[in-house]
Design an enzyme around this catalytic site. Structure first.
Site, PDB file in Angstrom:
ATOM      1  N   ARG A 245       0.847  -1.187   0.000  1.00 57.72           N
ATOM      2  CA  ARG A 245       0.000   0.000   0.000  1.00 57.72           C
ATOM      3  C   ARG A 245       0.881   1.234   0.000  1.00 57.72           C
ATOM      4  NH1 ARG A 245      -3.486  -2.157  -1.995  1.00 57.72           N
ATOM      5  NH2 ARG A 245      -5.482  -2.835  -1.179  1.00 57.72           N
ATOM      6  N   GLU A 274      -3.095   8.048  -5.331  1.00 55.41           N
ATOM      7  CA  GLU A 274      -3.160   7.346  -6.614  1.00 55.41           C
ATOM      8  C   GLU A 274      -4.234   7.951  -7.504  1.00 55.41           C
ATOM      9  OE1 GLU A 274      -3.395   3.112  -6.059  1.00 55.41           O
ATOM     10  OE2 GLU A 274      -1.446   3.042  -5.098  1.00 55.41           O
ATOM     11  N   HIS A 293      -0.323   0.476  -9.895  1.00 60.03           N
ATOM     12  CA  HIS A 293      -1.110  -0.421  -9.026  1.00 60.03           C
ATOM     13  C   HIS A 293      -1.639  -1.636  -9.811  1.00 60.03           C
ATOM     14  CE1 HIS A 293      -3.492  -0.383  -5.045  1.00 60.03           C
ATOM     15  NE2 HIS A 293      -3.294  -1.629  -5.439  1.00 60.03           N
TER      16      HIS A 293
HETATM   17  P1  NAD Z   1      -2.224 -10.608   4.973  1.00 51.98           P
HETATM   18  O1  NAD Z   1      -3.181 -10.071   5.935  1.00 51.98           O
HETATM   19  O2  NAD Z   1      -2.297 -12.054   4.603  1.00 51.98           O
HETATM   20  O3  NAD Z   1      -0.752 -10.306   5.480  1.00 51.98           O
HETATM   21  C1  NAD Z   1      -0.375  -9.096   6.054  1.00 51.98           C
HETATM   22  C2  NAD Z   1       0.668  -9.415   7.107  1.00 51.98           C
HETATM   23  O4  NAD Z   1       1.166  -8.191   7.608  1.00 51.98           O
HETATM   24  C3  NAD Z   1       0.118 -10.206   8.291  1.00 51.98           C
HETATM   25  O5  NAD Z   1       0.848 -11.400   8.483  1.00 51.98           O
HETATM   26  C4  NAD Z   1       0.291  -9.253   9.456  1.00 51.98           C
HETATM   27  O6  NAD Z   1       0.617  -9.938  10.651  1.00 51.98           O
HETATM   28  C5  NAD Z   1       1.435  -8.401   8.984  1.00 51.98           C
HETATM   29  N1  NAD Z   1       1.509  -7.139   9.685  1.00 51.98           N
HETATM   30  C6  NAD Z   1       0.502  -6.384  10.196  1.00 51.98           C
HETATM   31  N2  NAD Z   1       1.008  -5.288  10.793  1.00 51.98           N
HETATM   32  C7  NAD Z   1       2.344  -5.368  10.658  1.00 51.98           C
HETATM   33  C8  NAD Z   1       3.408  -4.526  11.065  1.00 51.98           C
HETATM   34  N3  NAD Z   1       3.173  -3.409  11.759  1.00 51.98           N
HETATM   35  N4  NAD Z   1       4.656  -4.884  10.748  1.00 51.98           N
HETATM   36  C9  NAD Z   1       4.889  -6.032  10.045  1.00 51.98           C
HETATM   37  N5  NAD Z   1       3.929  -6.878   9.661  1.00 51.98           N
HETATM   38  C10 NAD Z   1       2.664  -6.540   9.959  1.00 51.98           C
HETATM   39  O7  NAD Z   1      -2.363  -9.686   3.674  1.00 51.98           O
HETATM   40  P2  NAD Z   1      -1.889 -10.020   2.196  1.00 51.98           P
HETATM   41  O8  NAD Z   1      -3.026 -10.599   1.423  1.00 51.98           O
HETATM   42  O9  NAD Z   1      -0.602 -10.733   2.226  1.00 51.98           O
HETATM   43  O10 NAD Z   1      -1.691  -8.535   1.628  1.00 51.98           O
HETATM   44  C11 NAD Z   1      -0.589  -7.770   2.014  1.00 51.98           C
HETATM   45  C12 NAD Z   1      -0.720  -6.357   1.462  1.00 51.98           C
HETATM   46  O11 NAD Z   1      -0.750  -6.387   0.046  1.00 51.98           O
HETATM   47  C13 NAD Z   1      -1.981  -5.630   1.878  1.00 51.98           C
HETATM   48  O12 NAD Z   1      -1.682  -4.306   2.216  1.00 51.98           O
HETATM   49  C14 NAD Z   1      -2.811  -5.613   0.647  1.00 51.98           C
HETATM   50  O13 NAD Z   1      -3.680  -4.509   0.650  1.00 51.98           O
HETATM   51  C15 NAD Z   1      -1.749  -5.484  -0.406  1.00 51.98           C
HETATM   52  N6  NAD Z   1      -2.186  -5.874  -1.741  1.00 51.98           N
HETATM   53  C16 NAD Z   1      -1.773  -5.114  -2.785  1.00 51.98           C
HETATM   54  C17 NAD Z   1      -2.178  -5.452  -4.073  1.00 51.98           C
HETATM   55  C18 NAD Z   1      -1.747  -4.644  -5.247  1.00 51.98           C
HETATM   56  O14 NAD Z   1      -2.494  -4.540  -6.199  1.00 51.98           O
HETATM   57  N7  NAD Z   1      -0.557  -4.104  -5.244  1.00 51.98           N
HETATM   58  C19 NAD Z   1      -3.015  -6.561  -4.283  1.00 51.98           C
HETATM   59  C20 NAD Z   1      -3.386  -7.332  -3.202  1.00 51.98           C
HETATM   60  C21 NAD Z   1      -2.968  -6.976  -1.925  1.00 51.98           C
END
Ligand code: NAD
Length: 560
Positions: A245, A274, A293
């Site tokens: 993000r 964005e 994105h």
């Molecule tokens: P997820 O919930 O499976 O994993 C996120 C992880 O981050 C969790 O394990 C959590 O414990 C950890 N976390 C939370 N706070 C934290 C902190 N302060 N420090 C370190 N780790 C921390 O989510 P995911 O499906 O793996 O998605 C991860 C990210 O990717 C999200 O922000 C999601 O919005 C983003 N994403 C982006 C796109 C894109 O188009 N670029 C697409 C899908 C997801």
């Protein structure tokens, strides 16, 4: 992705509204289910949607349609809204929660796609693909300038070790990289079969890595977590990839670190704003590779999110569980099998005791004996509350809104978890306390508490071991009758004869007396399972029989 149709006993057909343009795979999936009817109406206005939404059991949306409070004003039979994708900014989750409507997303479906994109960015960054291609399109041929680095042997630091973080890590290991990770919510020294060392402090990991890739949500803890201060802990020339993000990496600090040489370059898919302004320095920086994105943008992910959204709706409507809940109010749904078995037991116990709660509820006390049940506390509590309240209220009550419903009615709910000890093994105690004037004079002792105790044994089957002081060992499942009677000879015969007369077959029976059955007014409790529900007449006659004090017929889910 192929839709799987499972043969089932269809008793109800669920109407599923596709309110946005969905990939055809998702629509086909719904059409192939024998208990679902598809209504495909993308592009409705707010008013048009508000008018018809209540005629459907579920609604699937992408980011196009706005599901406002107005749309949900008359929710009718709507029980679930599924977002085919991740962000739910277009859904008023607060309004949905108020009406007891579950909101789910399909984050799983874009995991591989996003991980691949982060990986593609990392590879491209290491081999200068972006600037080399740009130069090439301008007619250039500069081989020395774009010498890169190989991945093998480098250390990748994964920040956020959830779905996408772990998927990136597995790919990195296949490329012979060393992987370390930081995730404060994973309490383990290593992950992925001991191959990934976990750090509990972000700053501690930074001196060990050649590249950092971010996979965390954006929140107060993660906003700007890579900043001037944390950059200072990094190795010189560290590469940065952000496909999580915008805002997780402080953009100003990033540009400064690249310009000073602290950072060797960055690949960015997400931005604080964005799209970023046309003159944003990241757009043109020679050491920055940007994509707009695109993390989740693949044909496969779009197909997968539409199928997953439809499947999530039907899973919930069929009562088979919840996947990807967004508005479950902190509800943990990834329960261990044991916690899930206790949530199921709580539901059965509460259903069983509910007919005995005749004068209202002022307090519900739940005691979980066994610290391992702590993680399932909220789900166990809600399961019991739903079963207790559902039959008594005309408003829809479900695990999403049940705490609000209870609070709004002034019902105090207290759930505690205590350690098992030598006297008490793992068990669940549910006490429902009526208001002070709710003394039921017929029942002795005349207190206001209805109490039921249950256990899940090693066979994972639910058992009820006590109801209102009567001890027993019974699997609460199927059609059951709970009956309180005078504790005197001949009572079993009366019940058996009457059931036989009405052709009701008793499959199992538990008779229980209070520990001290002697003395006047001694009563017993009979709980019996019957092969099929007893008709009204049979129950009426049972109630009217001499010596029978109370009768309740209950239909519980069948044994699993
Ligand atoms: P997820 O919930 O499976 O994993 C996120 C992880 O981050 C969790 O394990 C959590 O414990 C950890 N976390 C939370 N706070 C934290 C902190 N302060 N420090 C370190 N780790 C921390 O989510 P995911 O499906 O793996 O998605 C991860 C990210 O990717 C999200 O922000 C999601 O919005 C983003 N994403 C982006 C796109 C894109 O188009 N670029 C697409 C899908 C997801």
């Amino acid at each position: 992705m192929t839709a799987i149709q499972t043969p089932r006993n269809v008793t109800q057909v669920f109407k599923i509204l596709a309110a946005d343009k969905l990939a055809p795979e998702g629509l086909k999936y719904v059409e192939q289910q024998d208990d679902a009817e598809l209504v495909n109406k993308p592009g409705l206005s707010e008013d048009e949607l508000a008018k018809i939404v209540g005629e459907h059991d579920a609604m699937i949306v992408r980011s196009g349609v706005k599901v406002t409070a107005k749309v949900l004003e008359k929710p009718g039979r709507l029980k679930v809204i599924a977002r085919a994708g991740v962000g739910v900014d277009n859904i008023d989750c607060e309004a949905a929660t108020k009406h007891g409507i579950l909101v789910v997303n399909t984050a799983d479906a874009s995991t591989i796609t996003t991980a691949e994109h982060a990986f593609a960015l990392m590879m491209a960054l290491n081999r200068n693909i972006g600037p080399a291609y740009k130069k090439f399109t301008e007619g250039g041929w500069d081989r020395n300038k774009f010498e890169g680095h190989q991945l093998a042997g480098k250390t990748l630091g994964v920040v956020g070790f959830g779905r996408i973080g772990q998927t990136v890590a597995r790919r990195a290991m296949a490329f012979e990289m060393d992987v370390v990770a930081y995730d404060p919510f994973i309490n383990a020294q290593t992950m992925l079969d001991g191959k990934v060392k976990m750090f509990s402090q972000f700053a501690d990991m930074l001196p060990h890595v050649d590249m950092l890739t971010f996979h965390v949500p954006l929140n107060d803890q993660t906003r700007g977590m890579l900043n001037a201060e944390t950059f200072a802990q990094c190795r010189d020339g560290v590469l940065v990839i952000n496909a999580a993000r915008g805002g997780v990496v402080d953009e100003t600090a990033l540009i400064a670190a690249i310009d000073s040489g602290k950072c060797g370059g960055a690949a960015i898919d997400v931005f604080t704003k964005e799209p970023p302004p046309a003159d944003h320095p990241l757009r043109t920086h020679p050491k920055v590779l940007c994509t707009p994105h695109l993390g989740a943008s693949t044909e496969e992910a779009q197909q997968a999110v539409s199928v997953d959204a439809a499947a999530a709706c039907l899973t919930y409507l069929r009562g088979e569980g919840i996947k990807g809940a967004v508005n479950a109010g902190g509800l943990r749904i990834d329960l261990s099998p044991e916690q899930a078995a206790y949530a199921d037991l709580a539901d059965r116990m509460a259903q069983l005791i509910s007919p005995m709660v005749t004068r209202g509820i002022s307090q519900v006390c739940i005691e979980l004996v066994g610290k391992q049940l702590e993680g399932g506390k909220s789900m166990i509590e809600r399961s019991a509350l739903v079963a207790l309240l559902r039959g008594h209220l005309s408003d829809p009550v479900n695990i999403i809104n049940v705490n609000r419903v209870a609070e709004a009615r002034g019902i105090t709910v207290r759930t505690t978890t205590v350690e098992e000890d030598r006297v008490r093994g793992e068990q669940l105690v549910l006490e429902v306390i009526g208001p002070p004037d709710a003394v039921d004079s017929k029942t002795q002792p005349a207190d206001r508490t209805r109490r039921i105790v249950g256990r899940v044994y090693d066979d994972m089957k639910p058992r009820v071991v006590e109801i209102n002081g009567y001890h027993m060992d019974m699997i609460p499942a199927g059609d059951m009758i709970v009956l309180q009677n005078d504790d005197r000879p001949g009572m079993i015969g009366i019940v058996g004869t009457l059931m036989g007369k009405h052709k009701v077959n008793i499959a199992d029976m538990t008779i229980s007396r209070r520990p001290n059955p002697e003395g006047p007014g001694a009563t017993a409790l009979m709980v019996f399972k019957i092969d099929a529900a007893a008709d009204k007449q049979a129950l009426e006659q049972l109630k009217a029989s001499e010596g029978i004090l109370k009768v309740a017929a209950i239909k519980l889910p069948e044994e699993k």
